[in-house]
Design a protein around this motif. Structure first.
Motif, PDB file in Angstrom:
ATOM      1  N   GLN A 196       0.831  -1.208   0.000  1.00  0.00           N
ATOM      2  CA  GLN A 196       0.000   0.000   0.000  1.00  0.00           C
ATOM      3  C   GLN A 196       0.862   1.253   0.000  1.00  0.00           C
ATOM      4  O   GLN A 196       0.436   2.309   0.447  1.00  0.00           O
ATOM      5  N   LYS A 197       2.082   1.137  -0.498  1.00  0.00           N
ATOM      6  CA  LYS A 197       2.999   2.272  -0.478  1.00  0.00           C
ATOM      7  C   LYS A 197       3.463   2.581  -1.892  1.00  0.00           C
ATOM      8  O   LYS A 197       2.926   2.063  -2.867  1.00  0.00           O
ATOM      9  N   GLY A 198       4.502   3.422  -1.973  1.00  0.00           N
ATOM     10  CA  GLY A 198       5.139   3.662  -3.250  1.00  0.00           C
ATOM     11  C   GLY A 198       6.162   2.570  -3.492  1.00  0.00           C
ATOM     12  O   GLY A 198       6.006   1.445  -3.040  1.00  0.00           O
ATOM     13  N   LYS A 199       7.248   2.897  -4.176  1.00  0.00           N
ATOM     14  CA  LYS A 199       8.265   1.907  -4.489  1.00  0.00           C
ATOM     15  C   LYS A 199       8.813   1.310  -3.202  1.00  0.00           C
ATOM     16  O   LYS A 199       9.252   2.031  -2.300  1.00  0.00           O
ATOM     17  N   THR A 200       8.761  -0.011  -3.116  1.00  0.00           N
ATOM     18  CA  THR A 200       9.088  -0.698  -1.869  1.00  0.00           C
ATOM     19  C   THR A 200      10.032  -1.868  -2.133  1.00  0.00           C
ATOM     20  O   THR A 200       9.727  -2.740  -2.951  1.00  0.00           O
TER      21      THR A 200
ATOM     22  N   GLU B 165      16.308  -3.998 -18.849  1.00  0.00           N
ATOM     23  CA  GLU B 165      15.470  -3.718 -20.018  1.00  0.00           C
ATOM     24  C   GLU B 165      14.284  -4.667 -20.090  1.00  0.00           C
ATOM     25  O   GLU B 165      13.157  -4.255 -20.389  1.00  0.00           O
ATOM     26  N   LYS B 166      14.513  -5.951 -19.805  1.00  0.00           N
ATOM     27  CA  LYS B 166      13.429  -6.940 -19.821  1.00  0.00           C
ATOM     28  C   LYS B 166      12.348  -6.568 -18.804  1.00  0.00           C
ATOM     29  O   LYS B 166      11.145  -6.645 -19.086  1.00  0.00           O
ATOM     30  N   ILE B 167      12.792  -6.190 -17.613  1.00  0.00           N
ATOM     31  CA  ILE B 167      11.843  -5.823 -16.555  1.00  0.00           C
ATOM     32  C   ILE B 167      11.070  -4.570 -16.938  1.00  0.00           C
ATOM     33  O   ILE B 167       9.828  -4.536 -16.881  1.00  0.00           O
ATOM     34  N   ASN B 168      11.785  -3.537 -17.353  1.00  0.00           N
ATOM     35  CA  ASN B 168      11.153  -2.250 -17.615  1.00  0.00           C
ATOM     36  C   ASN B 168      10.266  -2.257 -18.846  1.00  0.00           C
ATOM     37  O   ASN B 168       9.275  -1.515 -18.914  1.00  0.00           O
ATOM     38  N   GLU B 169      10.583  -3.083 -19.821  1.00  0.00           N
ATOM     39  CA  GLU B 169       9.715  -3.213 -20.997  1.00  0.00           C
ATOM     40  C   GLU B 169       8.357  -3.775 -20.603  1.00  0.00           C
ATOM     41  O   GLU B 169       7.321  -3.389 -21.150  1.00  0.00           O
ATOM     42  N   PHE B 170       8.373  -4.682 -19.636  1.00  0.00           N
ATOM     43  CA  PHE B 170       7.117  -5.285 -19.169  1.00  0.00           C
ATOM     44  C   PHE B 170       6.410  -4.362 -18.174  1.00  0.00           C
ATOM     45  O   PHE B 170       5.188  -4.294 -18.127  1.00  0.00           O
ATOM     46  N   GLY B 171       7.184  -3.647 -17.360  1.00  0.00           N
ATOM     47  CA  GLY B 171       6.625  -2.709 -16.399  1.00  0.00           C
ATOM     48  C   GLY B 171       5.741  -3.349 -15.342  1.00  0.00           C
ATOM     49  O   GLY B 171       4.579  -2.973 -15.194  1.00  0.00           O
ATOM     50  N   PRO B 172       6.259  -4.294 -14.547  1.00  0.00           N
ATOM     51  CA  PRO B 172       5.421  -5.014 -13.583  1.00  0.00           C
ATOM     52  C   PRO B 172       5.091  -4.190 -12.339  1.00  0.00           C
ATOM     53  O   PRO B 172       5.841  -3.287 -11.956  1.00  0.00           O
ATOM     54  N   ASP B 173       3.976  -4.520 -11.722  1.00  0.00           N
ATOM     55  CA  ASP B 173       3.665  -3.962 -10.406  1.00  0.00           C
ATOM     56  C   ASP B 173       4.615  -4.569  -9.370  1.00  0.00           C
ATOM     57  O   ASP B 173       5.096  -3.875  -8.479  1.00  0.00           O
TER      58      ASP B 173
END
Length: 240
Positions: free
Chosen positions: A15-19, A137-145
């Motif tokens: 329930q926060k921002g980047k954690t 790049e793999k992570i950011n292309e997908f943009g996961p929660d």
């Protein structure tokens, strides 16, 4: 300066921002006493979960603090349920291709509202700049929660610590062996073992050659740290 263990409920974590969420057990505690970067990574966690009965018992012994064990597997299950309810997404970084594929298939079956992807990085002690670039790049292309990292301690925590500012994910969770548990590669001990704080022993019975050092050799080292912290008031063993 010591470790500030998370004392709340899992329902309060997402329930926060980047954690940055890490776990601490007796083995990782001992490794961190020998590895300054690993210790800094653990201590900089936004949430540090008590993932081991030894941590729970020693915190009570040292300072009278009471909190419950929260394993990486518990965090993983909760996060998937949460993501399924909000139509979220997750990315698995680590392990081998067949494990990532098995995890992705299982998530799709059990949590159909969750978008899922993953990547298996090269198996090596040290990643090159190019390796890191590809992973990010793999992570950011997908943009996961939620990003789940499973490369075993201390490698996974140190990698997250060194690259967290480049990673575009809201929650970053280092959960190690959970990749093998959830994929079915390794069976997690029965809930009865977990309930009575003996999950570690059940795991040892299944893999004694691999785990005897972790639980018994490092168990003795951990007890030495705790005894020293109790009777000599050594700062490194402050669990609160």
């Amino acid at each position: 300066m010591g470790y500030h263990m998370y004392k709340g409920q899992l329902t309060d974590i997402l329930q926060k921002g980047k954690t940055i969420i890490n776990t601490l057990n007796q083995y990782s505690f001992c490794l961190a006493e020998e590895d300054k970067v690993f210790k800094k990574a653990l201590m900089s966690s936004d949430v540090l979960l008590p993932d081991g009965i030894a941590i729970v018992l020693s915190a009570k012994f040292l300072s009278g603090n009471n909190f419950s064990k929260i394993a990486g597997a518990d965090l993983h299950e909760f996060a998937l349920k949460y993501l399924n309810n909000v139509y979220g997404s997750c990315f698995y970084l680590g392990s081998m291709n067949d494990t990532i594929e098995a995890i992705s298939s299982k998530v799709a079956e059990e949590f159909p509202n969750v978008r899922v992807s993953g990547y298996s990085p090269p198996f090596k002690d040290q990643f090159t700049e190019e390796d890191n670039k590809i992973m990010i790049e793999k992570i950011n292309e997908f943009g996961p929660d939620v990003l789940f990292v499973g490369m075993t301690a201390p490698k996974q925590e140190k990698w997250v610590f060194q690259n967290k500012d480049k990673i575009q994910a809201t929650y970053i969770c280092s959960i190690g062996a959970v990749f093998d548990f959830y994929s079915g590669k390794i069976e997690r001990p029965n809930a009865i073992w977990v309930k009575y704080g003996l999950e570690w022993f059940a795991r040892f019975l299944k893999e004694p050659k691999r785990l005897w050092r972790r639980y018994f050799l490092y168990g003795a080292v951990y007890l030495k740290h705790i005894a020293f912290g109790k009777f000599k008031k050594a700062a490194p063993v402050n669990l609160n």
